[in-house]
Design a protein around this motif. Structure first.
Motif, PDB file in Angstrom:
ATOM      1  N   ARG A 101       0.833  -1.215   0.000  1.00  0.00           N
ATOM      2  CA  ARG A 101       0.000   0.000   0.000  1.00  0.00           C
ATOM      3  C   ARG A 101       0.864   1.258   0.000  1.00  0.00           C
ATOM      4  O   ARG A 101       0.428   2.309  -0.482  1.00  0.00           O
ATOM      5  CB  ARG A 101      -0.911   0.039   1.222  1.00  0.00           C
ATOM      6  N   HIS A 102       2.089   1.151   0.539  1.00  0.00           N
ATOM      7  CA  HIS A 102       2.986   2.301   0.640  1.00  0.00           C
ATOM      8  C   HIS A 102       3.962   2.385  -0.538  1.00  0.00           C
ATOM      9  O   HIS A 102       4.752   3.335  -0.600  1.00  0.00           O
ATOM     10  CB  HIS A 102       3.791   2.202   1.941  1.00  0.00           C
ATOM     11  N   ALA A 103       3.922   1.419  -1.433  1.00  0.00           N
ATOM     12  CA  ALA A 103       4.961   1.330  -2.464  1.00  0.00           C
ATOM     13  C   ALA A 103       5.026   2.567  -3.351  1.00  0.00           C
ATOM     14  O   ALA A 103       6.116   3.049  -3.669  1.00  0.00           O
ATOM     15  CB  ALA A 103       4.744   0.083  -3.320  1.00  0.00           C
ATOM     16  N   ALA A 104       3.898   3.092  -3.755  1.00  0.00           N
ATOM     17  CA  ALA A 104       3.911   4.234  -4.677  1.00  0.00           C
ATOM     18  C   ALA A 104       4.656   5.426  -4.081  1.00  0.00           C
ATOM     19  O   ALA A 104       5.376   6.139  -4.785  1.00  0.00           O
ATOM     20  CB  ALA A 104       2.491   4.625  -5.053  1.00  0.00           C
ATOM     21  N   ARG A 105       4.496   5.627  -2.782  1.00  0.00           N
ATOM     22  CA  ARG A 105       5.185   6.744  -2.126  1.00  0.00           C
ATOM     23  C   ARG A 105       6.673   6.477  -1.954  1.00  0.00           C
ATOM     24  O   ARG A 105       7.489   7.410  -1.936  1.00  0.00           O
ATOM     25  CB  ARG A 105       4.550   6.999  -0.750  1.00  0.00           C
ATOM     26  N   LEU A 106       7.041   5.203  -1.837  1.00  0.00           N
ATOM     27  CA  LEU A 106       8.431   4.854  -1.540  1.00  0.00           C
ATOM     28  C   LEU A 106       9.306   4.737  -2.775  1.00  0.00           C
ATOM     29  O   LEU A 106      10.532   4.678  -2.654  1.00  0.00           O
ATOM     30  CB  LEU A 106       8.468   3.529  -0.766  1.00  0.00           C
ATOM     31  N   LEU A 107       8.708   4.674  -3.957  1.00  0.00           N
ATOM     32  CA  LEU A 107       9.476   4.460  -5.181  1.00  0.00           C
ATOM     33  C   LEU A 107       9.632   5.755  -5.970  1.00  0.00           C
ATOM     34  O   LEU A 107       8.727   6.590  -5.999  1.00  0.00           O
ATOM     35  CB  LEU A 107       8.781   3.424  -6.065  1.00  0.00           C
ATOM     36  N   PRO A 108      10.750   5.913  -6.671  1.00  0.00           N
ATOM     37  CA  PRO A 108      10.913   7.065  -7.559  1.00  0.00           C
ATOM     38  C   PRO A 108      10.107   6.870  -8.833  1.00  0.00           C
ATOM     39  O   PRO A 108       9.858   5.743  -9.263  1.00  0.00           O
ATOM     40  CB  PRO A 108      12.417   7.057  -7.858  1.00  0.00           C
ATOM     41  N   LYS A 109       9.717   7.980  -9.443  1.00  0.00           N
ATOM     42  CA  LYS A 109       8.990   7.904 -10.708  1.00  0.00           C
ATOM     43  C   LYS A 109       9.898   8.115 -11.915  1.00  0.00           C
ATOM     44  O   LYS A 109       9.493   7.844 -13.045  1.00  0.00           O
ATOM     45  CB  LYS A 109       7.864   8.936 -10.737  1.00  0.00           C
ATOM     46  N   ASP A 110      11.109   8.603 -11.671  1.00  0.00           N
ATOM     47  CA  ASP A 110      11.961   9.015 -12.778  1.00  0.00           C
ATOM     48  C   ASP A 110      13.079   8.033 -13.108  1.00  0.00           C
ATOM     49  O   ASP A 110      13.931   8.321 -13.934  1.00  0.00           O
ATOM     50  CB  ASP A 110      12.575  10.383 -12.470  1.00  0.00           C
ATOM     51  N   ARG A 111      13.086   6.855 -12.465  1.00  0.00           N
ATOM     52  CA  ARG A 111      14.148   5.892 -12.741  1.00  0.00           C
ATOM     53  C   ARG A 111      13.694   4.491 -12.338  1.00  0.00           C
ATOM     54  O   ARG A 111      12.654   4.312 -11.712  1.00  0.00           O
ATOM     55  CB  ARG A 111      15.436   6.260 -11.996  1.00  0.00           C
ATOM     56  N   ARG A 112      14.509   3.514 -12.707  1.00  0.00           N
ATOM     57  CA  ARG A 112      14.224   2.117 -12.392  1.00  0.00           C
ATOM     58  C   ARG A 112      14.185   1.910 -10.880  1.00  0.00           C
ATOM     59  O   ARG A 112      15.040   2.414 -10.149  1.00  0.00           O
ATOM     60  CB  ARG A 112      15.299   1.217 -13.006  1.00  0.00           C
ATOM     61  N   ALA A 113      13.218   1.144 -10.431  1.00  0.00           N
ATOM     62  CA  ALA A 113      13.126   0.768  -9.025  1.00  0.00           C
ATOM     63  C   ALA A 113      12.478  -0.610  -8.950  1.00  0.00           C
ATOM     64  O   ALA A 113      11.603  -0.938  -9.754  1.00  0.00           O
ATOM     65  CB  ALA A 113      12.315   1.782  -8.225  1.00  0.00           C
ATOM     66  N   VAL A 114      12.905  -1.409  -7.981  1.00  0.00           N
ATOM     67  CA  VAL A 114      12.438  -2.790  -7.865  1.00  0.00           C
ATOM     68  C   VAL A 114      11.820  -3.029  -6.493  1.00  0.00           C
ATOM     69  O   VAL A 114      12.408  -2.684  -5.466  1.00  0.00           O
ATOM     70  CB  VAL A 114      13.593  -3.792  -8.081  1.00  0.00           C
ATOM     71  N   VAL A 115      10.640  -3.618  -6.500  1.00  0.00           N
ATOM     72  CA  VAL A 115      10.044  -4.166  -5.291  1.00  0.00           C
ATOM     73  C   VAL A 115      10.135  -5.683  -5.420  1.00  0.00           C
ATOM     74  O   VAL A 115       9.568  -6.271  -6.343  1.00  0.00           O
ATOM     75  CB  VAL A 115       8.574  -3.752  -5.126  1.00  0.00           C
TER      76      VAL A 115
END
Length: 220
Positions: A101-115
């Protein structure tokens, strides 16, 4: 490189955190033992994650139980108990869902990120040839669906995000001590190395998938 490791007091979580720090990453950790990060208590998930500032290039979810304390995975249908099954699902399925539920806030929008969320091959319906372990299998199968759905949703707002379920193999930790006798095991350090290599090699078109420690896709 910033990484958030959830369930960092366990064998795999601790090893992943250590390996990332050795590689120069900034690593933030949360665990039930050190921080009161109890995923069976939704208010604690929100409190702990609400105090964490992103963005993170990696969110690694390394938590779960085979069975509640004093219990063992079921060998037969007659061993199923509603309360123990609910506890397993609360930790293994609902807990990671509350984190996501918190992932969208914790990830950057401008680069690669992995959950990356630790699942297990026994959660594969297609791979189940021997039955048993009803609560654990069901909790991981349901987790896989949560991860797949989260990948779809995150992909709409975070175009470079990758969200996957990972099977680490049978790792020699207290978690598996009573059940690993028939399986080849690896150390937590080896598992961390394997999983981080898989994460590093993931492509954007692999988001929503289920992969093992060698990067091979696991059937649903």
């Amino acid at each position: 490189m910033r990484a958030l490791i959830l369930g960092a007091s366990g064998g795999i979580g601790a090893a992943v955190a250590a390996r990332l720090r050795d590689d120069g990453a900034e690593v933030i950790t949360l665990s039930r033992r050190a921080d009161g990060f109890d995923v069976a208590r939704p208010e604690q998930v929100d409190k702990c994650l609400g105090a964490v500032d992103g963005p993170f290039d990696m969110v690694f979810v390394a938590l779960g139980i085979l069975a509640p304390a004093g219990h063992a995975p079921e060998k037969s249908l007659s061993a199923i108990n509603a309360d123990t099954m609910a506890q397993v699902i609360a930790v293994n399925t609902i807990g990671p869902a509350l984190i996501l539920r918190h992932a969208a806030r914790l990830l950057p929008k401008d680069r690669r990120a992995v959950v990356a969320v630790l699942s297990a091959r026994v959660g594969s319906i297609g791979d189940n040839q021997i039955g048993g372990w009803y609560s654990y299998r069901a909790s991981k199968a349901a987790l896989n669906q949560v991860v797949h759905g989260a990948a779809i949703e995150l992909g709409r707002s975070h175009k470079n995000s990758i969200c996957v379920a990972l099977h680490p193999g049978t790792v020699a930790t207290p978690f598996t001590a009573n059940y690993a006798d028939r399986h080849k095991t690896v150390t937590a350090d080896s598992a961390a190395t394997n999983l981080l290599a898989v994460i590093a090699g993931l492509r954007r078109d692999q988001t929503g998938g289920f992969y093992d420690y060698a990067g091979q896709e696991v059937i649903w």
